[in-house]
Motif scaffolding. Structure first.
Motif, short mmCIF file in Angstrom:
data_model
loop_
_atom_site.label_atom_id
_atom_site.label_comp_id
_atom_site.label_asym_id
_atom_site.label_seq_id
_atom_site.Cartn_x
_atom_site.Cartn_y
_atom_site.Cartn_z
N LEU A 94 33.30 18.67 -108.18
CA LEU A 94 33.58 17.44 -108.45
C LEU A 94 33.33 16.56 -107.31
O LEU A 94 32.70 15.34 -107.36
CB LEU A 94 35.28 17.19 -108.66
CG LEU A 94 35.89 18.09 -109.96
CD1 LEU A 94 37.35 17.78 -110.32
CD2 LEU A 94 35.15 17.21 -111.14
N GLU A 95 33.59 17.23 -106.00
CA GLU A 95 33.10 16.43 -104.78
C GLU A 95 31.34 16.29 -105.06
O GLU A 95 30.93 15.06 -104.54
CB GLU A 95 33.27 17.38 -103.65
CG GLU A 95 32.86 16.61 -102.42
CD GLU A 95 33.19 17.41 -101.16
OE1 GLU A 95 33.65 16.90 -100.11
OE2 GLU A 95 32.93 18.83 -101.10
N ALA A 96 30.81 17.24 -105.22
CA ALA A 96 29.16 16.94 -105.55
C ALA A 96 28.75 15.80 -106.64
O ALA A 96 27.86 15.18 -106.16
CB ALA A 96 28.80 18.49 -105.95
N GLN A 97 29.57 15.78 -107.52
CA GLN A 97 29.32 14.73 -108.57
C GLN A 97 29.76 13.36 -108.04
O GLN A 97 28.99 12.64 -108.13
CB GLN A 97 30.31 15.16 -109.79
CG GLN A 97 29.75 16.22 -110.63
CD GLN A 97 30.57 16.19 -111.98
OE1 GLN A 97 31.93 16.03 -112.31
NE2 GLN A 97 30.07 16.61 -113.00
N ASP A 98 30.80 13.40 -107.14
CA ASP A 98 31.24 12.25 -106.60
C ASP A 98 30.15 11.67 -105.56
O ASP A 98 29.68 10.60 -105.39
CB ASP A 98 32.41 12.20 -106.03
CG ASP A 98 33.13 10.97 -105.26
OD1 ASP A 98 33.05 9.90 -106.22
OD2 ASP A 98 33.27 10.78 -104.21
N GLU A 99 29.37 12.57 -104.94
CA GLU A 99 28.35 12.25 -103.94
C GLU A 99 27.24 11.97 -104.64
O GLU A 99 26.63 10.95 -104.34
CB GLU A 99 28.28 13.32 -102.90
CG GLU A 99 29.35 13.91 -101.95
CD GLU A 99 29.54 12.63 -101.13
OE1 GLU A 99 28.45 12.03 -100.56
OE2 GLU A 99 30.61 12.36 -100.84
N GLY A 100 26.90 12.45 -105.82
CA GLY A 100 25.85 12.08 -106.43
C GLY A 100 25.86 10.61 -107.32
O GLY A 100 25.07 9.79 -107.20
N ALA A 101 27.25 10.37 -107.58
CA ALA A 101 27.54 8.95 -108.21
C ALA A 101 27.23 8.11 -106.97
O ALA A 101 26.73 6.82 -107.24
CB ALA A 101 28.66 8.78 -108.88
N LYS A 102 27.88 8.36 -105.77
CA LYS A 102 27.57 7.32 -104.70
C LYS A 102 26.35 7.20 -104.33
O LYS A 102 25.73 5.91 -103.95
CB LYS A 102 28.48 7.84 -103.52
CG LYS A 102 29.72 7.70 -103.44
CD LYS A 102 30.25 8.51 -102.19
CE LYS A 102 31.85 8.49 -102.47
NZ LYS A 102 32.62 9.04 -101.36
N VAL A 103 25.21 8.09 -104.48
CA VAL A 103 23.81 8.00 -104.04
C VAL A 103 23.26 7.10 -105.20
O VAL A 103 22.38 6.28 -104.86
CB VAL A 103 22.95 9.51 -103.91
CG1 VAL A 103 21.89 9.45 -104.11
CG2 VAL A 103 23.85 10.10 -102.61
N ALA A 104 23.61 7.44 -106.52
CA ALA A 104 22.93 6.86 -107.48
C ALA A 104 23.41 5.26 -107.39
O ALA A 104 22.51 4.31 -107.63
CB ALA A 104 23.47 7.16 -108.86
N ARG A 105 24.76 4.87 -107.16
CA ARG A 105 25.11 3.58 -107.10
C ARG A 105 24.36 3.04 -105.73
O ARG A 105 23.81 1.68 -105.78
CB ARG A 105 26.54 3.64 -106.81
CG ARG A 105 27.43 3.64 -108.12
CD ARG A 105 28.85 3.37 -107.90
NE ARG A 105 29.57 3.97 -106.85
CZ ARG A 105 30.16 5.15 -106.81
NH1 ARG A 105 29.99 5.65 -108.11
NH2 ARG A 105 30.89 5.98 -105.76
N ALA A 106 24.06 3.49 -104.66
CA ALA A 106 23.61 2.99 -103.40
C ALA A 106 22.08 2.67 -103.87
O ALA A 106 21.55 1.73 -103.44
CB ALA A 106 23.68 4.01 -102.26
N GLY A 107 21.50 3.53 -104.56
CA GLY A 107 20.29 3.49 -105.03
C GLY A 107 19.73 2.33 -105.95
O GLY A 107 18.89 1.37 -105.71
N SER A 108 20.75 1.95 -106.84
CA SER A 108 20.63 1.10 -107.94
C SER A 108 20.89 -0.28 -106.98
O SER A 108 20.28 -1.50 -107.39
CB SER A 108 21.76 1.09 -109.03
OG SER A 108 22.83 1.31 -108.52
N SER A 109 21.91 -0.48 -106.22
CA SER A 109 21.98 -1.59 -105.35
C SER A 109 20.78 -2.16 -104.49
O SER A 109 20.58 -2.98 -104.20
CB SER A 109 23.33 -1.53 -104.69
OG SER A 109 23.38 -0.70 -103.42
N ILE A 110 20.14 -1.00 -104.10
CA ILE A 110 19.18 -1.21 -103.03
C ILE A 110 18.11 -1.79 -103.96
O ILE A 110 17.17 -2.63 -103.52
CB ILE A 110 18.47 0.07 -102.34
CG1 ILE A 110 19.59 0.52 -101.31
CG2 ILE A 110 17.13 -0.02 -101.75
CD1 ILE A 110 19.43 1.67 -100.75
N GLY A 111 17.63 -1.10 -105.22
CA GLY A 111 16.77 -1.69 -106.05
C GLY A 111 17.09 -2.94 -106.52
O GLY A 111 16.11 -3.83 -106.48
#
Length: 79
Positions: free
Chosen positions: A56-73
């Motif tokens: 669950l921690e890994a999934q949360d980290e992955g979601a944070k990275v995805a959100r950061a990537g989409s906001s950067i884009g």
């Protein structure tokens, strides 16, 4: 009756190990499925709780990275 309990304990541990293998292979859906099975059989299995937390921690980290990537884009396209 004790044979059934011993079998359930063994099965719970097997599910825990299988969930850990799927976690290590990067397959969180299968890991969660097997870890949930383990915890349904024995809610006190610390290894299953530990591995579930890691998944669950890994999934949360992955979601944070995805959100950061989409906001950067989104920011780079509006410049």
């Amino acid at each position: 009756m004790s044979d059934i309990l011993l079998s359930a304990q063994g099965l719970a541990k097997a599910y825990t190990h299988l969930g850990g293998v799927y976690r290590q292979q990067g397959n969180p859906a299968e890991a969660i499925k097997h870890l949930n099975n383990a915890l349904q059989l024995n809610k006190d299995l610390s290894g299953a709780h530990f591995d579930m937390g890691r998944v669950l921690e890994a999934q949360d980290e992955g979601a944070k990275v995805a959100r950061a990537g989409s906001s950067i884009g989104a920011r780079s396209t509006s410049v």
